[in-house]
Design a protein around this motif. Structure first.
Motif, short mmCIF file in Angstrom:
data_model
loop_
_atom_site.label_atom_id
_atom_site.label_comp_id
_atom_site.label_asym_id
_atom_site.label_seq_id
_atom_site.Cartn_x
_atom_site.Cartn_y
_atom_site.Cartn_z
N PRO A 1 8.65 -20.89 -0.06
CA PRO A 1 7.41 -20.44 0.60
C PRO A 1 7.72 -19.37 1.65
CG PRO A 1 7.50 -22.83 0.48
CD PRO A 1 8.84 -22.34 0.06
N PRO A 2 6.89 -18.33 1.74
CA PRO A 2 7.13 -17.28 2.74
C PRO A 2 6.87 -17.78 4.14
CG PRO A 2 5.03 -16.91 1.65
CD PRO A 2 5.67 -18.07 0.95
N GLY A 3 7.63 -17.25 5.10
CA GLY A 3 7.45 -17.63 6.50
C GLY A 3 6.44 -16.78 7.22
N ARG A 4 5.94 -15.74 6.58
CA ARG A 4 4.94 -14.87 7.20
C ARG A 4 3.60 -15.07 6.53
NH1 ARG A 4 7.02 -8.82 8.63
NH2 ARG A 4 4.74 -8.63 8.82
N PRO A 5 2.64 -15.66 7.22
CA PRO A 5 1.33 -15.88 6.61
C PRO A 5 0.58 -14.59 6.33
CG PRO A 5 1.30 -16.48 8.94
CD PRO A 5 2.72 -16.23 8.58
N ASP A 6 0.98 -13.49 6.98
CA ASP A 6 0.29 -12.22 6.73
C ASP A 6 0.80 -11.53 5.47
OD1 ASP A 6 2.80 -11.68 7.87
OD2 ASP A 6 2.11 -9.73 8.61
N GLN A 7 1.80 -12.12 4.78
CA GLN A 7 2.33 -11.52 3.57
C GLN A 7 2.32 -12.56 2.45
OE1 GLN A 7 2.78 -8.45 3.33
NE2 GLN A 7 2.96 -7.79 5.46
N PRO A 8 1.14 -12.88 1.91
CA PRO A 8 1.09 -13.89 0.85
C PRO A 8 1.44 -13.38 -0.54
CG PRO A 8 -1.12 -13.11 1.34
CD PRO A 8 -0.19 -12.40 2.30
N VAL A 9 1.45 -12.06 -0.73
CA VAL A 9 1.63 -11.50 -2.07
C VAL A 9 2.99 -11.85 -2.69
CG1 VAL A 9 1.73 -9.36 -3.42
CG2 VAL A 9 -0.01 -9.64 -1.66
N PRO A 10 4.12 -11.74 -1.96
CA PRO A 10 5.40 -12.08 -2.61
C PRO A 10 5.46 -13.49 -3.18
CG PRO A 10 5.79 -10.87 -0.59
CD PRO A 10 4.33 -11.18 -0.62
N ALA A 11 4.70 -14.43 -2.63
CA ALA A 11 4.73 -15.80 -3.14
C ALA A 11 4.10 -15.92 -4.52
CB ALA A 11 4.03 -16.74 -2.16
N THR A 12 3.21 -15.00 -4.85
CA THR A 12 2.50 -15.07 -6.14
C THR A 12 3.00 -14.05 -7.15
OG1 THR A 12 0.81 -13.49 -5.42
CG2 THR A 12 0.43 -15.81 -4.90
N ALA A 13 4.03 -13.28 -6.79
CA ALA A 13 4.39 -12.10 -7.58
C ALA A 13 5.71 -12.26 -8.31
CB ALA A 13 4.44 -10.87 -6.68
N VAL A 14 5.90 -11.39 -9.27
CA VAL A 14 7.20 -11.15 -9.89
C VAL A 14 7.79 -9.94 -9.18
CG1 VAL A 14 8.41 -10.58 -12.02
CG2 VAL A 14 6.39 -12.07 -12.09
N ILE A 15 8.96 -10.13 -8.57
CA ILE A 15 9.56 -9.09 -7.73
C ILE A 15 10.73 -8.46 -8.48
CG2 ILE A 15 10.54 -8.57 -5.47
CD1 ILE A 15 9.30 -11.19 -4.49
N LEU A 16 10.67 -7.14 -8.64
CA LEU A 16 11.70 -6.39 -9.35
C LEU A 16 12.34 -5.38 -8.41
CD1 LEU A 16 9.56 -5.45 -12.52
CD2 LEU A 16 10.86 -7.56 -12.14
N PRO A 17 13.58 -4.94 -8.68
CA PRO A 17 14.11 -3.79 -7.94
C PRO A 17 13.19 -2.59 -8.14
CG PRO A 17 15.84 -4.87 -9.20
CD PRO A 17 14.55 -5.48 -9.65
N TRP A 18 12.98 -1.85 -7.08
CA TRP A 18 11.98 -0.78 -7.18
C TRP A 18 12.36 0.27 -8.22
CZ3 TRP A 18 12.95 4.36 -6.29
CH2 TRP A 18 14.10 4.69 -5.56
N THR A 19 13.65 0.46 -8.44
CA THR A 19 14.09 1.45 -9.43
C THR A 19 13.74 0.99 -10.84
OG1 THR A 19 16.26 0.38 -9.29
CG2 THR A 19 15.94 2.42 -8.05
N ALA A 20 14.01 -0.31 -11.12
CA ALA A 20 13.69 -0.84 -12.45
C ALA A 20 12.19 -0.89 -12.66
CB ALA A 20 14.31 -2.23 -12.61
N ALA A 21 11.45 -1.23 -11.61
CA ALA A 21 9.99 -1.29 -11.73
C ALA A 21 9.40 0.09 -11.98
CB ALA A 21 9.40 -1.90 -10.46
N ASP A 22 9.97 1.10 -11.35
CA ASP A 22 9.47 2.46 -11.54
C ASP A 22 9.81 2.96 -12.94
OD1 ASP A 22 8.07 4.68 -10.55
OD2 ASP A 22 9.95 5.73 -10.13
N ASP A 23 11.04 2.61 -13.42
CA ASP A 23 11.45 3.06 -14.75
C ASP A 23 10.60 2.42 -15.84
OD1 ASP A 23 13.38 4.60 -13.59
OD2 ASP A 23 15.02 3.19 -13.95
N GLY A 24 10.46 1.10 -15.76
CA GLY A 24 9.82 0.40 -16.88
C GLY A 24 8.32 0.27 -16.77
N LEU A 25 7.79 0.23 -15.55
CA LEU A 25 6.37 -0.05 -15.37
C LEU A 25 5.62 1.05 -14.65
CD1 LEU A 25 6.79 -3.78 -14.27
CD2 LEU A 25 6.30 -2.92 -16.57
N GLY A 26 6.36 2.00 -14.08
CA GLY A 26 5.72 3.11 -13.37
C GLY A 26 4.89 2.66 -12.18
#
Length: 401
Positions: free
Chosen positions: A195-220
């Motif tokens: 669980p995230p320790g910052r209540p103002d950032q709930p998105v990472p708890a519900t997301a699939v997190i990728l390296p930004w380079t791989a996310a940009d290459d494969g998903l734009g």
């Protein structure tokens, strides 16, 4: 009757019925003691609450980055810009990510087999982020590890799942190197966040997190949309002013910064709210004490009708009788205020010692509490004194001795 005689008679009246006087004083003790205790404890607790708030939430900053206006427009914040923020004095962690637009999450599934009888695809937000998300969001890892700078540089197709995303996909372990398919593209799961320790950032708890380079290459996913910053205690306001310049020196005004209010303002607000609430409780207790004094004084008037008639027959005027009973109730209130203030201070110290807090006592309140008690006694004695003063000598002499 002279003033000295009135004071002597009032003191004698207070001491003539010691049991009733003690009970009446006890009512004032309860009122003043409750007032001092509640305000003292509220000041101490408010200080403690504000200190906890400062330590946890007054160090969190979020920077929202606008979407580029044109298809070929340069990004407002480059992926190397968070490193400039990390070098600012007072910054403890900084992370940046891009995400799928809200309302347009991507289909994600945990296996490559398509069963027409089951819905296996989940629409989840996908983040392309830097490798510092756990530190910046105060998250722990429930399993595995988070990707590092090497994964980002190599553009490795790895993924870390937020706890809610892992639950929806049915993944609880990673020792068999499971894969998730994001929009049909496979990514190896190497970790699951707690669980995230910052209540103002709930998105990472519900997301699939990728390296930004791989996310940009494969998903734009595109450029940075959010920068999360944690700071040392007391540094949030300064960093909030410096971060936009460090991220986008050419156009810092285009970034939206969400920073906590000034800790001093929050401290005063929390302490003031708690003190105001408990002040009302203390005033209610004083009203109860005033009613008790008025009730007992009225009973005393009824029991002393013969005495009142005798004094009127000997020449005492109505205002003499009224002043006598007012002085009696005022003396009772004064004594109750002194004892109640002392008891309240001792209670604040005892509670603070038990809770390992630093006691906070308003010296002005403690010093003026006897005067408040005297005022309560004076007000409470108005009606009984007026009733005693209205008695006619003949009617009073017929009353019980």
């Amino acid at each position: 009757m002279k003033a000295r005689d009135l004071i002597t008679e009032a003191v004698s009246g207070v001491g003539a019925r010691p049991a009733r006087t003690v009970l009446t004083i006890a009512g004032v003790v309860v009122g003043i003691g409750t007032l001092v205790t509640t305000l003292g404890v509220s000041a101490t607790a408010g200080n403690q609450i504000a200190g906890r708030f400062d330590a946890v939430t007054a160090t969190e900053i979020t920077v929202r980055v606008p979407v580029p206006t044109g298809r070929n427009a340069p990004p407002a914040v480059s992926w190397s810009a968070p490193d400039n923020v990390a070098r600012l004095n007072g910054v403890t962690a900084v992370a940046a990510w891009s995400r799928t637009p809200e309302g347009r999450d991507l289909p994600v599934r945990a296996n490559a087999v398509r069963d027409p009888t089951r819905i296996v695809d989940r629409l989840l937000p996908v983040l392309g982020s830097t490798d510092t998300v756990p530190a910046a969001t105060r998250s722990t890892l429930a399993a595995g590890r988070f990707f590092d700078a090497g994964h980002v540089c190599r553009r490795d197709r790895v993924a870390v799942l937020g706890p809610l995303a892992a639950e929806q996909l049915g993944l609880t372990r990673i020792d068999n190197q499971p894969a998730v398919f994001v929009d049909g593209k496979a990514y190896t799961v190497i970790g699951i966040l707690g669980p995230p320790g910052r209540p103002d950032q709930p998105v990472p708890a519900t997301a699939v997190i990728l390296p930004w380079t791989a996310a940009d290459d494969g998903l734009g996913l595109g450029p940075i949309s959010t920068v999360a910053i944690t700071t040392d205690l007391g540094g949030a306001q300064l960093i909030a002013r410096q971060a936009p310049v460090a991220l986008a020196p050419n156009d810092p005004s285009g970034l939206e910064v969400e920073a906590p209010p000034d800790p001093a303002t929050l401290r005063n607000g929390v302490a003031g709210d708690v003190s105001g609430l408990l002040l009302i409780l203390g005033l209610v207790s004083l009203i109860v004490a005033a009613l008790g004094i008025a009730n007992v004084t009225l009973v005393t008037v009824m029991e002393r009708t013969a005495e009142i008639g005798l004094r009127r027959a000997m020449g005492a005027r109505r205002h003499h009788i009224a002043v006598q009973f007012l002085l009696e109730s005022t003396v009772i209130g004064l004594l109750g205020g002194i004892v109640g203030a002392s008891a309240g201070i001792l209670a604040v110290v005892a509670i603070s010692v038990a809770q390992q807090w630093t006691p906070v006592v308003d010296g002005t309140l403690a010093a003026t509490s006897p005067l408040v008690g005297a005022l309560v006694g004076l007000v409470a004695g108005l009606y009984p004194a007026m009733r005693a003063a209205r008695m006619q000598p003949v009617d009073a002499l017929r009353g019980p001795a």
